[in-house]
Design a protein around this motif. Sequence first.
Motif, PDB file in Angstrom:
ATOM      1  N   THR A 274     -41.754 -37.539  72.596  1.00 39.05           N
ATOM      2  CA  THR A 274     -42.533 -38.315  71.562  1.00 39.05           C
ATOM      3  C   THR A 274     -42.337 -38.264  70.592  1.00 39.05           C
ATOM      4  N   GLU A 318     -45.333 -44.993  79.413  1.00 38.92           N
ATOM      5  CA  GLU A 318     -45.515 -45.966  79.097  1.00 38.92           C
ATOM      6  C   GLU A 318     -46.016 -46.038  77.476  1.00 38.92           C
ATOM      7  N   ARG A 322     -44.558 -45.751  73.387  1.00 35.46           N
ATOM      8  CA  ARG A 322     -44.160 -47.002  72.745  1.00 35.46           C
ATOM      9  C   ARG A 322     -45.047 -46.778  71.470  1.00 35.46           C
ATOM     10  N   GLN A 323     -46.337 -46.026  71.698  1.00 35.39           N
ATOM     11  CA  GLN A 323     -46.367 -45.639  70.601  1.00 35.39           C
ATOM     12  C   GLN A 323     -46.208 -45.054  69.097  1.00 35.39           C
ATOM     13  N   ARG A 325     -43.183 -44.675  69.274  1.00 34.10           N
ATOM     14  CA  ARG A 325     -41.780 -45.210  68.488  1.00 34.10           C
ATOM     15  C   ARG A 325     -41.639 -46.140  67.450  1.00 34.10           C
ATOM     16  N   SER A 326     -43.395 -46.386  67.778  1.00 40.51           N
ATOM     17  CA  SER A 326     -43.916 -47.225  66.556  1.00 40.51           C
ATOM     18  C   SER A 326     -44.221 -46.765  65.051  1.00 40.51           C
ATOM     19  N   ARG A 353     -49.710 -47.376  64.906  1.00 43.43           N
ATOM     20  CA  ARG A 353     -48.938 -47.867  66.440  1.00 43.43           C
ATOM     21  C   ARG A 353     -49.041 -48.992  66.700  1.00 43.43           C
ATOM     22  N   PRO A 392     -49.293 -55.477  76.607  1.00 43.87           N
ATOM     23  CA  PRO A 392     -48.920 -53.878  76.912  1.00 43.87           C
ATOM     24  C   PRO A 392     -48.933 -53.654  78.548  1.00 43.87           C
ATOM     25  N   GLY A 396     -44.994 -54.565  80.500  1.00 40.48           N
ATOM     26  CA  GLY A 396     -44.416 -53.662  80.819  1.00 40.48           C
ATOM     27  C   GLY A 396     -43.600 -53.884  82.189  1.00 40.48           C
ATOM     28  N   ARG A 399     -40.965 -55.753  81.457  1.00 38.75           N
ATOM     29  CA  ARG A 399     -39.569 -55.251  81.119  1.00 38.75           C
ATOM     30  C   ARG A 399     -38.684 -54.305  82.161  1.00 38.75           C
TER      31      ARG A 399
END
Length: 404
Positions: A274, A318, A322-323, A325-326, A353, A392, A396, A399
């Motif tokens: 991450t 997850e 996601r945070q 990546r943001s 985030r 989320p 999630g 997805r």
Amino acid sequence: MRIACVGAGPGGLFFAVLATRIPGVTDVTVFERAAEGAPRGWGVVFWPDLVAQVEAVDPPFAESLREFRYTWHDQVVELDGSDVRFTASGYAMGRHLMQKLLVDRAREVGVRVEFERPIGRAADLEGYDLVVAADGVRSVLRDQASAIRTEVVEGRNRYIWLGTEKQFSSFSFPFVKSPAGWLWAHAYAFGEAGSTFIVETTEETWRALGLDTLGPDETLRLLESTFAEQLDGHKLVLQEEARGTAPWRRFATVRNSAWTDGTLALVGDAAHTTHFSVGSGTRLALEDAIALARHLEQAPTLAEALAGYGRERAEALEVTARQARSSAAWFEAVPRYVERPARDFARLLVERRRFVARRTPGLYLALHRLTTVPVLGAAINRTLAVTRTVLPRVVGPLRRRFAG
């Protein structure tokens, strides 16, 4: 059961400590390719909740974390001569010190730790019932596992991991405009020895400044000049293992289709990465170790334990992934935000985030200003809370379902 851990990072060592208590485990060995006491970079950050998790499974190591931690206070965003401060606090520790504490703890509970023992093939570990790959982003064992399909995605920005003797008592984000564009740092003290100082910039600025061609000494002098005000005359230092190069990198996000293959399990950076801007690497590695040990202790078979471990950790990761990546995407888009007033820019940084703050910054700032109005503020905060928690949980599983 005989267990081999490859890699003496936090995840591998802490799992080895916990594994000695699993019924039926007779031998736990950690293999590390580097020499004992070899440089391990600068500092790591962690949070009070991690200490509480460690306390629940190994009080002696939790006590070491409390005793040797460095506590930093507040986050500070520096832009155009303005310092915008946000209330926050966290812990930091030198990587070398954390490894020493874990090695001492591992040996105390009967783990055999063998330094200068590189493991190049899974076949080198014949006779072990379980192999834990804690050998980092470029895990050799992971890449030899046929059931684990690894995707490595590199970010667009360039960054370099440096140290300095200056103590940044707050987690600091100084932004400096050079003739070729913006550079910024992620800086935090990890003890009296000094601070981590990660410099990041866009690919375009990196090339325009000639950083793609400069040697290590020239690179350090240019960056010291750029951040002269923030460094107060202190030098920047490369990690010793840089070996005469200026190791600019793009951050590599590692994702795996599975966390286990047969009797192989991944922990730490071998399983996931991450972005460094969310400060979760050490926490996630220790959480991996805790979860793997728990599943091995509770499941009736090794296969069931590893399957349960993989499912749990993939799901638990997850939100953080996601945070991260943001957060990484926000820093890649710094030129989009940096011309805003310093306080607005700082607000976007600390909220990076959140989807709204990153994708529609003007809307987010307008909503944030409305939160100061008592009646509207309560309603808006409830709505934002839903976007952070409920969505989320819905998106999630959907997805995963349609991806499968």
